[in-house]
Design a protein around this motif. Structure first.
Motif, short mmCIF file in Angstrom:
data_model
loop_
_atom_site.label_atom_id
_atom_site.label_comp_id
_atom_site.label_asym_id
_atom_site.label_seq_id
_atom_site.Cartn_x
_atom_site.Cartn_y
_atom_site.Cartn_z
N LYS A 70 0.84 -1.22 0.00
CA LYS A 70 0.00 0.00 0.00
C LYS A 70 0.87 1.26 0.00
O LYS A 70 0.73 2.12 -0.87
CB LYS A 70 -0.93 0.03 1.22
CG LYS A 70 -1.89 -1.14 1.25
CD LYS A 70 -2.77 -1.09 2.45
CE LYS A 70 -2.03 -1.19 3.77
NZ LYS A 70 -1.30 -2.46 3.96
N THR A 71 1.77 1.35 0.99
CA THR A 71 2.62 2.54 1.08
C THR A 71 3.46 2.68 -0.18
O THR A 71 3.58 3.77 -0.75
CB THR A 71 3.54 2.41 2.33
OG1 THR A 71 2.71 2.22 3.47
CG2 THR A 71 4.40 3.63 2.52
N THR A 72 4.00 1.55 -0.63
CA THR A 72 4.83 1.57 -1.83
C THR A 72 4.05 2.13 -3.02
O THR A 72 4.52 3.03 -3.71
CB THR A 72 5.30 0.12 -2.16
OG1 THR A 72 5.86 -0.45 -0.99
CG2 THR A 72 6.29 0.10 -3.28
N ASP A 129 -0.29 7.90 5.95
CA ASP A 129 -0.05 6.46 6.07
C ASP A 129 -0.51 5.99 7.45
O ASP A 129 -0.53 6.79 8.39
CB ASP A 129 1.46 6.22 5.90
CG ASP A 129 1.73 4.87 5.29
OD1 ASP A 129 0.77 4.11 5.11
OD2 ASP A 129 2.89 4.57 5.00
N GLU A 130 -0.86 4.73 7.54
CA GLU A 130 -1.40 4.17 8.79
C GLU A 130 -2.52 5.07 9.33
O GLU A 130 -2.52 5.46 10.50
CB GLU A 130 -0.30 4.00 9.85
CG GLU A 130 0.67 2.90 9.55
CD GLU A 130 2.07 3.40 9.20
OE1 GLU A 130 2.42 4.48 9.66
OE2 GLU A 130 2.78 2.71 8.45
N ALA A 131 -3.45 5.42 8.44
CA ALA A 131 -4.50 6.38 8.80
C ALA A 131 -5.45 5.82 9.86
O ALA A 131 -6.14 6.58 10.53
CB ALA A 131 -5.30 6.76 7.56
N MET A 217 4.85 -9.55 2.01
CA MET A 217 6.13 -9.44 1.30
C MET A 217 7.22 -8.88 2.20
O MET A 217 8.39 -9.26 2.09
CB MET A 217 5.95 -8.53 0.09
CG MET A 217 7.14 -8.46 -0.79
SD MET A 217 7.33 -9.94 -1.77
CE MET A 217 6.31 -9.55 -3.16
N ARG A 218 6.85 -7.98 3.11
CA ARG A 218 7.85 -7.40 4.01
C ARG A 218 8.47 -8.51 4.86
O ARG A 218 9.68 -8.62 4.99
CB ARG A 218 7.19 -6.34 4.89
CG ARG A 218 8.19 -5.65 5.81
CD ARG A 218 7.53 -4.79 6.85
NE ARG A 218 6.89 -3.61 6.31
CZ ARG A 218 5.60 -3.37 6.39
NH1 ARG A 218 4.79 -4.24 6.97
NH2 ARG A 218 5.09 -2.27 5.89
N ASN A 219 7.58 -9.33 5.41
CA ASN A 219 8.01 -10.45 6.24
C ASN A 219 8.93 -11.38 5.43
O ASN A 219 9.98 -11.81 5.91
CB ASN A 219 6.75 -11.19 6.73
CG ASN A 219 7.06 -12.32 7.65
OD1 ASN A 219 7.89 -13.15 7.34
ND2 ASN A 219 6.39 -12.36 8.79
#
Ligand SMILES: Nc1ncnc2c1ncn2[C@@H]1O[C@H](COP(=O)(O)OP(=O)(O)OP(=O)(O)O)[C@@H](O)[C@H]1O
Ligand SMILES: [Mg+2]
Length: 373
Positions: A70-72, A129-131, A217-219
């Motif tokens: 999302k952030t990406t 982000d992280e709204a 994917m981060r994990n």
């Protein structure tokens, strides 16, 4: 530029840049900078490509599980739309910033009022982000700001749970849903990063990372880097050491014992894993994942459905606070019972009551065993 002094200086700068990227975590080093590098989410990315083509972006609310892009995506979109004006024309606020009403009154409003010269049709972008971590008051205060400055400013909110965003904000945004990435998509990216970083690996090692990552994917990238820096070779054994997940083969063997109705063997193996330090939560999570992956030849569809129901039921109990060995053994007993009854042709009734229901009825919970009727 032929001056040797300048040449040495620029070489030194290049060296420092290389050193910096070498020390970067891979999740940042390999964060996609183009829409084409983002894996999965085809429909969403096409929507974004459309926005880039027309040069206009509506207010966006991106929601989905952690580590799926999302952030990406929102950064790539803003960067592509605004190019070299990105620095001046984008305000990014994330969970590390204060998220109360003052931020909306000061930072967000001030930025919305700021004059920035942009190509025709482009708007400034506020990325929140992280709204879902924003207070309700702050979200309420944003309603009017979003409308008043709609001619010059667009909002892009990213969150894990869209229901934490108040309805009026949701209705002002186009909602873009991100789903967990599939195993194939995560694997594809892992193979790419392994090639780029020249990581020695085997197929089962990467499969193990994909198994533990569950679409995050981060994990997956973090596990890959941790395994490589800890053991060099990325194989199944090393991955499970790094990921601290019970080995799926051992869990598979426990489920096989349950299928054969071998209660003692199943319990022994499970308790051995408990002794080696895995919590009931770790174990039940992996049992669920491994059970889901049993194929039709190993486990009939009916038994698999019943097994998943039983595992889900005990997962609730364990999450509600009854994380004891008795619960784990109780679950294994039910799995054995289900399998034996399915073999004998009798219908199996799955437990239906949750811990709360048992409590309401005045029944006892925990170690007494009364819940195993
Ligand atoms: N779809 C993807 N394609 C390629 N890389 C990805 C993708 N999704 C995530 N990544 C990698 O994972 C890292 C984290 O992704 P990102 O910050 O976009 O996650 P997120 O969805 O915003 O998660 P969170 O909800 O926790 O904020 C990125 O730096 C990138 O390396
Ligand atoms: Mg994010």
């Amino acid at each position: 530029m032929n001056n040797p002094f300048f040449q040495r200086a620029s070489e030194k700068q290049k060296e420092t840049r290389e050193q910096e990227t070498a020390n970067q975590p891979w999740i940042e080093k390999w964060r996609p900078t183009k829409l084409d590098d983002i894996v999965g989410h085809e429909e969403t990315l096409n929507q974004m490509r459309g926005m880039i083509e027309t040069g206009s972006m509506p207010n966006l609310l991106l929601s989905g599980p952690p580590g799926c892009g999302k952030t990406t995506s929102v950064h790539v979109l803003a960067r592509t739309l605004l190019g070299d004006r990105y620095k001046d024309a984008v305000l990014e606020l994330n969970a590390s910033d204060e998220r109360g009403i003052d931020v909306v009154r000061n930072k967000i409003k001030m930025f919305a009022q700021k004059k920035v010269t942009l190509p025709a049709g482009r708007c400034k972008i506020i990325i929140l982000d992280e709204a879902d971590a924003m207070t309700k008051g702050a979200q309420q205060a944003m309603r009017r700001t979003m409308e008043i400055y709609s001619a010059t400013t667009r909002f892009a909110l990213a969150c894990n749970l869209s229901d934490k965003i108040i309805e009026p904000i949701q209705s002002r945004c186009a909602i873009v849903r991100f789903s967990r990435l599939s195993d194939k998509q995560v694997l594809e990216r892992l193979v790419y990063v392994c090639e780029q970083e020249k990581v020695p690996h085997d197929a089962r090692g990467l499969e193990a990372i994909v198994f533990c990552a569950e679409g995050d994917m981060r994990n997956a990238l973090n596990s890959l880097q941790a395994c490589h820096s800890g053991f060099q070779m990325v194989n199944q054994e090393n991955v499970f050491r790094v990921c601290d997940t019970p080995h799926p083969e051992v869990i598979g063997a426990i489920l096989q014992h349950c299928l054969n109705g071998e209660l003692d063997d199943a319990c022994d193996r499970l308790l051995k894993l408990r002794k080696s330090g895995y919590s009931p939560q770790d174990l039940i999570k992996t049992i669920f994942q491994v059970c889901k992956r049993f194929d039709d030849k190993e486990m009939s569809e009916y038994v698999k459905l019943e097994f998943l129901k039983i595992i889900g039921f005990f997962h609730v109990r364990i999450s509600e606070g009854c994380a004891s060995d008795v619960q784990l053994c109780g679950m294994v007993a039910r799995l054995c019972g289900c399998s034996l009854e399915a073999k004998s042709g009798k219908s199996w009734s799955t437990p239906q009551k949750t811990l709360m229901e048992i409590r309401k009825e005045g029944g006892s919970i925990g170690v007494s065993g009364s819940e195993f009727q």
